[in-house]
Design an enzyme around this catalytic site. Structure first.
Site, PDB file in Angstrom:
ATOM      1  N   LYS A 259      -9.139   2.608  -2.535  1.00 24.70           N
ATOM      2  CA  LYS A 259      -9.495   1.919  -1.293  1.00 24.70           C
ATOM      3  C   LYS A 259     -10.883   2.344  -0.830  1.00 24.70           C
ATOM      4  O   LYS A 259     -11.209   3.539  -0.801  1.00 24.70           O
ATOM      5  CB  LYS A 259      -8.444   2.254  -0.239  1.00 24.70           C
ATOM      6  CG  LYS A 259      -8.566   1.557   1.091  1.00 24.70           C
ATOM      7  CD  LYS A 259      -7.374   1.962   1.975  1.00 24.70           C
ATOM      8  CE  LYS A 259      -7.355   1.285   3.309  1.00 24.70           C
ATOM      9  NZ  LYS A 259      -6.165   1.695   4.111  1.00 24.70           N
TER      10      LYS A 259
ATOM     11  N   CYS B 258      -5.707  -3.249   2.166  1.00 19.63           N
ATOM     12  CA  CYS B 258      -5.625  -3.249   3.624  1.00 19.63           C
ATOM     13  C   CYS B 258      -6.982  -3.306   4.332  1.00 19.63           C
ATOM     14  O   CYS B 258      -7.571  -4.360   4.473  1.00 19.63           O
ATOM     15  CB  CYS B 258      -4.803  -2.064   4.102  1.00 19.63           C
ATOM     16  SG  CYS B 258      -4.098  -2.296   5.768  1.00 19.63           S
TER      17      CYS B 258
ATOM     18  N   GLU C 205       0.834  -1.200   0.000  1.00 20.14           N
ATOM     19  CA  GLU C 205       0.000   0.000   0.000  1.00 20.14           C
ATOM     20  C   GLU C 205       0.873   1.257   0.000  1.00 20.14           C
ATOM     21  O   GLU C 205       1.847   1.356   0.737  1.00 20.14           O
ATOM     22  CB  GLU C 205      -0.874  -0.045   1.249  1.00 20.14           C
ATOM     23  CG  GLU C 205      -1.833   1.094   1.465  1.00 20.14           C
ATOM     24  CD  GLU C 205      -2.646   0.909   2.741  1.00 20.14           C
ATOM     25  OE1 GLU C 205      -3.618   1.657   2.936  1.00 20.14           O
ATOM     26  OE2 GLU C 205      -2.323  -0.001   3.539  1.00 20.14           O
TER      27      GLU C 205
END
Length: 561
Positions: A129, A165, A44
């Site tokens: 994300k 994540c 990330e």
């Protein structure tokens, strides 16, 4: 059809250094291609480093990151790596249109936490994300705009889902839609900070998601340190039944390579790095944290007071392992109260780790101050600590060392650190380690030397007497810590309940702690908040660390009777 080869590149990045981070992507992509990879997945926010915090809000920084991304794509193509699929994290941006005005013109552009697929010399796919954490060390909800698209890419004819994540930590969202897309693999880009005990939580969560999407999960994590955060790597691939198929070691850069076999085949397995024992894991986190802070802030050496006590001894060992003993400057600053054994232990420690050892007596300087100021009691004791702080800062200014503060979490909790004295420093390596754990880590490091963990024929770095003697600040004759504090094994139990587990006075008394001890410890903790606010940053290894995750009350009036 040949099986796609997947490479997980757990690498160390630096916040804001997009050119160096981009070069790292090129270097590791080249290595992945040499290993026969069809897809290489980076952590990330690789190009920008993590956490970038308010850098993301600067449009100029986003433009710079985008330019580096485009250059990286072109460079991959120019080097003949165009067929390699490179999945890399960076900062993106999107326009935000008010929900209640669907036909409104394009709104302001907001940063996003983005995964980007580079292939054939170009940017092919972007994914933002979805779930933005807003707890603990994370502040992403304030900084980033959330994405809403599902990302599935083609790798050698196989469908691979992509998430970032927190997207797997929350139920629903993009993961819940992967089974509809019939993916053969789910890859997760992570910059997950280290906390003791967190590793098994990641594995258990990934196992649940693998079962949910009916496909293996490939989890790649950042490694290294940024500010007070440590990233431990430990990237892995897990099967739908929860079996860890392959795993990278912790706290080192590593390329983990794994083959994605047919959906009807038993999954391929690879080397599974064994988990570290708890003390070794924490110790290596501290080494990684100090190394990252020193190097990423442009320092090459450190300096601190080498007293012969256990705290400075552990810090010395960590520093030597982090940057090399030859880059450690240990200064013995004896006063009229310093014992011979403390001075001998400090000299012995410096010799064991190969440090630059210096002796600077403080008595003449203390006498000069006391000749002008009438001080006694605590003020006179603290004067000694502050003179030592001046010496260390002078050496830092003149020679360019980073000053380390050797205080531990127990001392910070109860306020046993002198502002502008032993609290002087740019970084505090063990500020999130309680006193009882300091001894345990010292024991572990010495035993590791005997076992050859850090190389053959190494002497235990910490003198045995530094571990076994009663701790003392040596600011007055015969002083030991237990003159004014409960025994550390009791003190740390009370602090763990009050600080770590947020239990109040009633709960502590119900556990059988002495009311006098409880009242004293809680009062000390509450009164020391102002000191903790001024202490240097230090490596975070617990779920709740001073300065990062909590504030404690500065009054005792809130407590129940």
């Amino acid at each position: 059809m040949p099986s796609p080869r997947i490479a997980l590149a757990q690498i160390d990045t630096r916040v804001g250094d997009v050119d160096a981070n981009a070069q790292a992507v090129l270097d590791w992509a080249r290595t992945a291609a040499q290993a026969g990879a069809d897809l290489v997945v980076f952590p990330e926010m690789t190009l920008t480093g993590y956490p970038i915090e308010d850098l993301a809000l600067r449009a100029s920084f986003r433009r710079g990151a985008e330019a580096a991304l485009q250059r990286t794509a072109a460079a991959l193509g120019a080097e003949g790596l165009g067929n390699l699929a490179v999945l890399v994290g960076t900062v993106g941006e999107k326009s935000v249109t008010p929900v209640h005005e669907p036909g409104a013109p394009e709104g302001p552009r907001r940063p996003t936490n983005q995964a980007v697929l580079l292939q054939h010399g170009q940017v092919q796919v972007r994914y933002d994300k979805h779930h933005l954490p807003n707890y603990g060390v994370f502040d992403e909800y304030r900084i980033f705009a959330a994405g809403d698209d599902v990302c599935v890419i083609d790798v050698a004819g196989r469908r691979v889902g992509v998430v970032i994540c927190e997207d797997i930590w929350q139920d629903g969202g993009p993961v819940s839609q992967m089974d509809e897309n019939e993916v053969s693999l789910l890859v997760v880009l992570n910059a997950s900070p280290y906390e003791e005990g967190k590793g098994h939580q990641r594995v258990e969560l990934a196992a649940r998601r693998a079962h949910e999407v009916e496909a293996p999960v490939a989890y790649v994590n950042l490694v290294g340190a940024q500010d007070d955060l440590v990233f431990d790597g430990g990237s892995f691939v897990i099967a739908t039944d929860g079996t860890v198929l392959t795993r990278a070691p912790q706290f080192v850069e590593h390329l983990l390579v794994w083959d994605l076999l047919g959906d009807d085949d038993a999954p391929a397995t690879g080397h599974v790095a064994p988990p570290l024992a708890p003390d070794e894991e924490v110790y290596r986190a501290l080494v990684t944290g100090l190394h990252g802070y020193v190097t990423k802030n442009g320092f090459r050496s450190v300096v601190f007071g080498m007293s012969g006590g256990i705290d400075s001894a552990l810090v010395a060992a960590i520093a030597a392992d982090a940057i090399g003993g030859e880059n450690v400057v240990g200064v013995s600053m004896p006063s009229v109260y310093s014992s011979d054994h403390s001075k001998d232990d400090a000299a012995d420690l410096a010799k064991r780790i190969g440090a630059d050892y210096r002796v600077q007596p403080i008595a003449p300087m203390v006498d000069a101050f006391e000749g002008e100021l009438a001080l006694d009691g605590l003020a006179a004791e603290n004067l000694q600590a502050r003179v030592r702080g001046v010496i260390l800062m002078a050496l830092s200014n003149s020679e360019g060392h980073l000053v380390l503060a050797p205080g531990n979490k127990t001392e910070l909790a109860v306020g046993y650190s002198t502002i502008y004295g032993d609290a002087v420093g740019g970084f505090a390596p063990i500020k999130d380690i309680d006193k009882s754990r300091v001894w345990a880590l010292a024991r572990w490091r010495n035993n590791a030397a005997l076992d050859g963990v850090f190389g053959p024929d190494e002497l235990p770095p910490i003198p045995e007497s530094s571990i076994t003697k009663p701790p003392s600040a040596e600011l007055r004759p015969g002083q030991v810590d237990q003159d004014s504090l409960p025994p550390y094994e009791i003190l740390d139990e009370v602090l763990d309940a009050y600080v770590e587990n947020a239990e109040g006075r009633a709960e502590l008394l119900a556990q059988g702690f002495d009311p006098a001890v409880v009242d004293k410890v809680l009062a000390l903790v509450d009164r020391a908040e102002w000191k903790r606010r001024q202490y240097p940053p230090g490596t975070k290894v617990t779920a709740l660390a001073f300065g990062r995750d909590r504030r404690l009350p500065i009054t005792t009036q809130w407590r129940e009777p």
